[in-house]
Design a protein around this motif. Sequence first.
Motif, short mmCIF file in Angstrom:
data_model
loop_
_atom_site.label_atom_id
_atom_site.label_comp_id
_atom_site.label_asym_id
_atom_site.label_seq_id
_atom_site.Cartn_x
_atom_site.Cartn_y
_atom_site.Cartn_z
N GLN A 52 0.84 -1.19 0.00
CA GLN A 52 0.00 0.00 0.00
C GLN A 52 0.89 1.25 0.00
O GLN A 52 2.03 1.20 0.44
CB GLN A 52 -0.90 0.01 1.24
CG GLN A 52 -1.85 -1.17 1.31
CD GLN A 52 -2.83 -1.17 0.16
OE1 GLN A 52 -3.31 -0.13 -0.25
NE2 GLN A 52 -3.10 -2.34 -0.39
N PRO A 53 0.35 2.39 -0.49
CA PRO A 53 1.14 3.62 -0.46
C PRO A 53 1.60 3.94 0.96
O PRO A 53 0.84 3.82 1.91
CB PRO A 53 0.18 4.68 -0.98
CG PRO A 53 -0.82 3.92 -1.79
CD PRO A 53 -0.92 2.57 -1.14
N ASP A 54 2.84 4.33 1.09
CA ASP A 54 3.44 4.62 2.39
C ASP A 54 3.12 6.07 2.76
O ASP A 54 3.74 7.00 2.26
CB ASP A 54 4.95 4.39 2.32
CG ASP A 54 5.62 4.43 3.67
OD1 ASP A 54 4.93 4.75 4.66
OD2 ASP A 54 6.82 4.16 3.74
N ALA A 55 2.16 6.26 3.64
CA ALA A 55 1.71 7.59 4.04
C ALA A 55 2.82 8.37 4.73
O ALA A 55 2.95 9.59 4.56
CB ALA A 55 0.49 7.48 4.94
N GLU A 56 3.64 7.68 5.51
CA GLU A 56 4.73 8.36 6.22
C GLU A 56 5.74 8.95 5.24
O GLU A 56 6.16 10.09 5.37
CB GLU A 56 5.42 7.37 7.16
CG GLU A 56 6.53 7.98 7.98
CD GLU A 56 7.18 6.96 8.90
OE1 GLU A 56 8.30 7.24 9.35
OE2 GLU A 56 6.58 5.91 9.19
N GLN A 57 6.09 8.17 4.22
CA GLN A 57 7.04 8.67 3.22
C GLN A 57 6.44 9.81 2.43
O GLN A 57 7.12 10.78 2.11
CB GLN A 57 7.47 7.53 2.28
CG GLN A 57 8.55 7.94 1.30
CD GLN A 57 9.84 8.35 1.97
OE1 GLN A 57 10.29 7.70 2.90
NE2 GLN A 57 10.44 9.42 1.51
N GLU A 58 5.16 9.72 2.09
CA GLU A 58 4.49 10.81 1.37
C GLU A 58 4.50 12.08 2.21
O GLU A 58 4.71 13.18 1.69
CB GLU A 58 3.05 10.41 1.02
CG GLU A 58 2.96 9.33 -0.04
CD GLU A 58 3.42 9.76 -1.41
OE1 GLU A 58 3.43 10.98 -1.70
OE2 GLU A 58 3.79 8.88 -2.20
N ALA A 59 4.29 11.97 3.52
CA ALA A 59 4.31 13.13 4.41
C ALA A 59 5.71 13.74 4.44
O ALA A 59 5.86 14.97 4.43
CB ALA A 59 3.86 12.73 5.81
#
Length: 148
Positions: free
Chosen positions: A73-80
Amino acid sequence: MRRMILTSSLLLALSGTAMAAQVYKWVDAQGITHFGAQPPEGQETKAISTTVAPPPKGTSPAKPAITAPTTGQPDAEQEAINEKVKQEVAVQEAKRKKFCEDSRTNVAQLQNNPRVREKVDGELRRLTEEERQSRIVELQKSIGENCL
């Protein structure tokens, strides 16, 4: 002569595929994946194709999504983190533009006004011609290094 040129051209065209070697992939006892031209004995290997198909016409390469290694799944932490870095870069760019604008204004003031004064220890003092010229040179150098 034509036959030699034709033969040479044909050999040259086929040499790229002839030079491509087979690549093998295997996982060792510690779980580490290896790639190599020679497969190890007693190890289960998989042959890897080294040819790459060209992308379909009319499509642009898509930006790869950042995914979590375990879930896919898309890594929300990395996107942030990426968004935060983009914001910091935007702030630094705004500071650089302000610096460039101020430096250009200061150079114009120094060039157009031979009677420049500065405040030193609470007192106004006039810059000498040498000081004024050296500051012009310093500012122009700084503008050249930091401003487009």
